[in-house]
Write a protein that holds these residues in place. Structure first.
Motif, mmCIF file in Angstrom:
data_model
loop_
_atom_site.group_PDB
_atom_site.id
_atom_site.type_symbol
_atom_site.label_atom_id
_atom_site.label_comp_id
_atom_site.label_asym_id
_atom_site.label_seq_id
_atom_site.Cartn_x
_atom_site.Cartn_y
_atom_site.Cartn_z
ATOM 1 N N GLY A 95 44.830 122.050 10.517
ATOM 2 C CA GLY A 95 46.057 122.574 9.949
ATOM 3 C C GLY A 95 46.680 123.676 10.785
ATOM 4 N N LEU A 96 45.866 124.556 11.354
ATOM 5 C CA LEU A 96 46.367 125.691 12.117
ATOM 6 C C LEU A 96 46.942 125.288 13.470
ATOM 7 C CD1 LEU A 96 43.875 128.673 11.647
ATOM 8 C CD2 LEU A 96 46.334 128.705 11.224
ATOM 9 N N VAL A 97 46.175 124.532 14.236
ATOM 10 C CA VAL A 97 46.570 124.295 15.635
ATOM 11 C C VAL A 97 46.782 122.825 15.977
ATOM 12 C CG1 VAL A 97 45.474 126.417 16.433
ATOM 13 C CG2 VAL A 97 44.155 124.310 16.425
ATOM 14 N N GLY A 98 46.740 121.940 14.982
ATOM 15 C CA GLY A 98 47.034 120.536 15.251
ATOM 16 C C GLY A 98 45.956 119.797 16.000
ATOM 17 N N ALA A 99 44.724 120.318 15.989
ATOM 18 C CA ALA A 99 43.606 119.663 16.684
ATOM 19 C C ALA A 99 42.800 118.835 15.699
ATOM 20 C CB ALA A 99 42.707 120.702 17.348
ATOM 21 N N GLY A 100 42.415 117.637 16.119
ATOM 22 C CA GLY A 100 41.692 116.745 15.215
ATOM 23 C C GLY A 100 40.268 117.174 14.915
ATOM 24 N N GLY A 101 39.636 117.877 15.850
ATOM 25 C CA GLY A 101 38.291 118.395 15.618
ATOM 26 C C GLY A 101 37.171 117.422 15.910
ATOM 27 N N GLY A 102 37.449 116.409 16.743
ATOM 28 C CA GLY A 102 36.413 115.426 17.059
ATOM 29 C C GLY A 102 35.184 116.034 17.703
ATOM 30 N N PHE A 103 35.381 117.122 18.473
ATOM 31 C CA PHE A 103 34.242 117.760 19.152
ATOM 32 C C PHE A 103 33.302 118.429 18.147
ATOM 33 C CE2 PHE A 103 37.273 121.138 18.663
ATOM 34 C CZ PHE A 103 36.520 122.278 18.498
ATOM 35 N N ILE A 104 33.785 118.702 16.928
ATOM 36 C CA ILE A 104 32.929 119.236 15.867
ATOM 37 C C ILE A 104 32.378 118.100 15.017
ATOM 38 C CG2 ILE A 104 32.820 120.737 13.836
ATOM 39 C CD1 ILE A 104 35.209 122.285 15.001
ATOM 40 N N ILE A 105 33.229 117.119 14.741
ATOM 41 C CA ILE A 105 32.866 116.038 13.822
ATOM 42 C C ILE A 105 31.738 115.175 14.371
ATOM 43 C CG2 ILE A 105 33.695 113.977 12.621
ATOM 44 C CD1 ILE A 105 36.509 115.241 12.689
ATOM 45 N N ILE A 106 31.845 114.773 15.640
ATOM 46 C CA ILE A 106 30.871 113.830 16.197
ATOM 47 C C ILE A 106 29.450 114.390 16.217
ATOM 48 C CG2 ILE A 106 30.177 112.614 18.313
ATOM 49 C CD1 ILE A 106 33.091 111.923 18.755
ATOM 50 N N PRO A 107 29.227 115.622 16.708
ATOM 51 C CA PRO A 107 27.849 116.151 16.643
ATOM 52 C C PRO A 107 27.319 116.230 15.214
ATOM 53 C CG PRO A 107 29.179 117.471 18.132
ATOM 54 C CD PRO A 107 30.129 116.556 17.425
ATOM 55 N N ALA A 108 28.187 116.580 14.263
ATOM 56 C CA ALA A 108 27.748 116.661 12.863
ATOM 57 C C ALA A 108 27.311 115.289 12.353
ATOM 58 C CB ALA A 108 28.880 117.208 11.990
ATOM 59 N N LEU A 109 28.061 114.259 12.690
ATOM 60 C CA LEU A 109 27.725 112.910 12.234
ATOM 61 C C LEU A 109 26.441 112.391 12.874
ATOM 62 C CD1 LEU A 109 31.266 111.208 12.269
ATOM 63 C CD2 LEU A 109 30.046 112.194 10.320
ATOM 64 N N VAL A 110 26.244 112.727 14.150
ATOM 65 C CA VAL A 110 25.067 112.239 14.871
ATOM 66 C C VAL A 110 23.801 112.989 14.440
ATOM 67 C CG1 VAL A 110 23.959 112.031 17.139
ATOM 68 C CG2 VAL A 110 26.371 111.414 16.859
ATOM 69 N N PHE A 111 23.877 114.313 14.439
ATOM 70 C CA PHE A 111 22.654 115.096 14.259
ATOM 71 C C PHE A 111 22.365 115.485 12.815
ATOM 72 C CE2 PHE A 111 23.973 115.919 18.704
ATOM 73 C CZ PHE A 111 22.882 115.322 19.315
ATOM 74 N N LEU A 112 23.387 115.510 11.958
ATOM 75 C CA LEU A 112 23.139 115.825 10.550
ATOM 76 C C LEU A 112 22.958 114.569 9.705
ATOM 77 C CD1 LEU A 112 25.532 118.824 9.736
ATOM 78 C CD2 LEU A 112 23.062 118.865 10.050
ATOM 79 N N LEU A 113 23.752 113.527 10.005
ATOM 80 C CA LEU A 113 23.697 112.317 9.182
ATOM 81 C C LEU A 113 23.024 111.145 9.883
ATOM 82 C CD1 LEU A 113 27.158 112.409 7.372
ATOM 83 C CD2 LEU A 113 24.946 113.280 6.621
ATOM 84 N N GLY A 114 22.611 111.326 11.138
ATOM 85 C CA GLY A 114 21.835 110.303 11.817
ATOM 86 C C GLY A 114 22.599 109.064 12.220
ATOM 87 N N LEU A 115 23.915 109.152 12.386
ATOM 88 C CA LEU A 115 24.689 107.994 12.824
ATOM 89 C C LEU A 115 24.458 107.740 14.309
ATOM 90 C CD1 LEU A 115 26.120 108.528 10.087
ATOM 91 C CD2 LEU A 115 28.262 107.917 11.213
ATOM 92 N N GLU A 116 24.515 106.468 14.702
ATOM 93 C CA GLU A 116 24.491 106.140 16.121
ATOM 94 C C GLU A 116 25.820 106.575 16.727
ATOM 95 O OE1 GLU A 116 23.654 102.028 16.573
ATOM 96 O OE2 GLU A 116 21.573 102.202 15.886
ATOM 97 N N MET A 117 25.837 106.735 18.054
ATOM 98 C CA MET A 117 26.999 107.315 18.713
ATOM 99 C C MET A 117 28.273 106.511 18.462
ATOM 100 S SD MET A 117 27.769 109.992 20.331
ATOM 101 C CE MET A 117 29.218 110.637 21.144
ATOM 102 N N LYS A 118 28.214 105.199 18.563
ATOM 103 C CA LYS A 118 29.414 104.388 18.361
ATOM 104 C C LYS A 118 29.898 104.464 16.921
ATOM 105 C CE LYS A 118 28.831 101.120 22.173
ATOM 106 N NZ LYS A 118 28.687 99.691 22.575
ATOM 107 N N GLU A 119 28.957 104.532 15.970
ATOM 108 C CA GLU A 119 29.342 104.714 14.569
ATOM 109 C C GLU A 119 29.995 106.084 14.375
ATOM 110 O OE1 GLU A 119 26.007 102.090 12.143
ATOM 111 O OE2 GLU A 119 25.594 104.187 12.610
ATOM 112 N N ALA A 120 29.453 107.086 15.058
ATOM 113 C CA ALA A 120 29.999 108.442 14.948
ATOM 114 C C ALA A 120 31.429 108.493 15.496
ATOM 115 C CB ALA A 120 29.112 109.436 15.691
ATOM 116 N N ILE A 121 31.672 107.803 16.611
ATOM 117 C CA ILE A 121 33.017 107.785 17.193
ATOM 118 C C ILE A 121 33.998 107.089 16.250
ATOM 119 C CG2 ILE A 121 34.431 106.834 19.054
ATOM 120 C CD1 ILE A 121 32.075 107.308 20.945
#
Length: 268
Positions: free
Chosen positions: A165-191
């Protein structure tokens, strides 16, 4: 000539999203502000549309391959959307046009947002540069997540929504590590899931911004079309190129861009 460079840069935005599932929004705001002379607050809204529309193309492609976890996308996305709504409608309007002055320097709303964006770029570049060449594709999938992990995902969703909301950034660099290391998704699923979350966040953020801005649809759709071309190229290249190997190189580029913006806005 400058506008031609801007449209070519839009291809890079999509290329990044297609290859590594994020990073595109890091380029979008600087392209709009410095190559198209768009005012920063408007640029953040335009960025939301370009990144959201481009990400939706990538998300649909991953969805067809069964690589989007809809439940996870909603778990992360709903708090993010709520945070985007609050940020665009209540936080940004409360920021004064002139925040403070010291001597000959005046910190305006536009300078503040660009400086904040530059700091975000530098932080993102650090994560890209220090990430391992090969993301953990073999992370063991968890059959169930603990309450703590769900709470962390929700909190990260709220944080990503505020950044979006503030700067118009999607936040993928935060989302992908969270999906991989917190929820155990494979990399392609995380993307694929990350692109879905970015789509929801960004397009919703753009919609709630419409009451505050006038939209140049010709420019916006033109840049979006170029970015979509880029994401198709990126997705095709991703079949043969490991996007994770390109991430550190892209990170150095983002670091240089972020440092330049910070110096330009606050020093020169």
């Amino acid at each position: 000539m400058v506008e031609i460079l801007g449209y070519l840069a839009a291809i890079l935005i999509g290329l990044s999203l297609g290859l590594i599932g994020g990073g595109g929004s890091i380029l979008t705001v600087p392209v709009l502000v410095y190559l198209f002379a768009i005012e920063p607050v408007v640029a953040t809204a335009y960025s939301l549309f370009i990144v959201g529309l481009t990400s939706s193309v990538g998300a649909f492609n991953y969805f067809k391959q069964g690589l989007v976890k809809l439940k996870t996308a909603l778990l992360f996305g709903i708090p993010s959307i709520f945070s985007v709504f609050l940020t665009r409608n209540y936080l940004i309007p409360t920021i004064p046009e002139e925040i403070f002055s010291v001597g000959s320097f005046t910190l305006t709303k536009g300078v503040f947002l660009m400086a904040l964006f530059a700091v975000l770029m530098i932080l993102a570049s650090y994560k890209m540069i220090t990430s391992k060449n090969k993301p953990k594709e073999t992370v063991k999938k968890q059959t169930s997540q603990s309450t703590k992990e769900y709470v962390l995902i929700i909190l990260q969703g709220l944080f990503v929504g505020m950044i979006t909301g503030l700067v118009g950034a999607g936040g993928g660099f935060i989302i992908i590590p969270a999906l991989v290391f917190l929820l155990g998704l494979e990399m392609k699923e995380a993307i694929g899931t990350s692109l879905t979350i970015i789509t929801l966040n960004s397009l919703f953020g753009f919609l709630v911004s419409q009451s505050h801005i006038q939209t140049d649809w010709t420019l916006l759709l033109g840049l979006s079309a170029m970015a979509i071309i880029g994401i198709f190229i990126g997705m095709r290249l991703a079949k043969n190129i490991d996007g994770a190997k390109l991430k550190p190189l892209f990170g150095w580029f983002v670091l240089l861009m972020g440092s330049y913006i910070l110096l330009k806005e606050l020093v020169f």
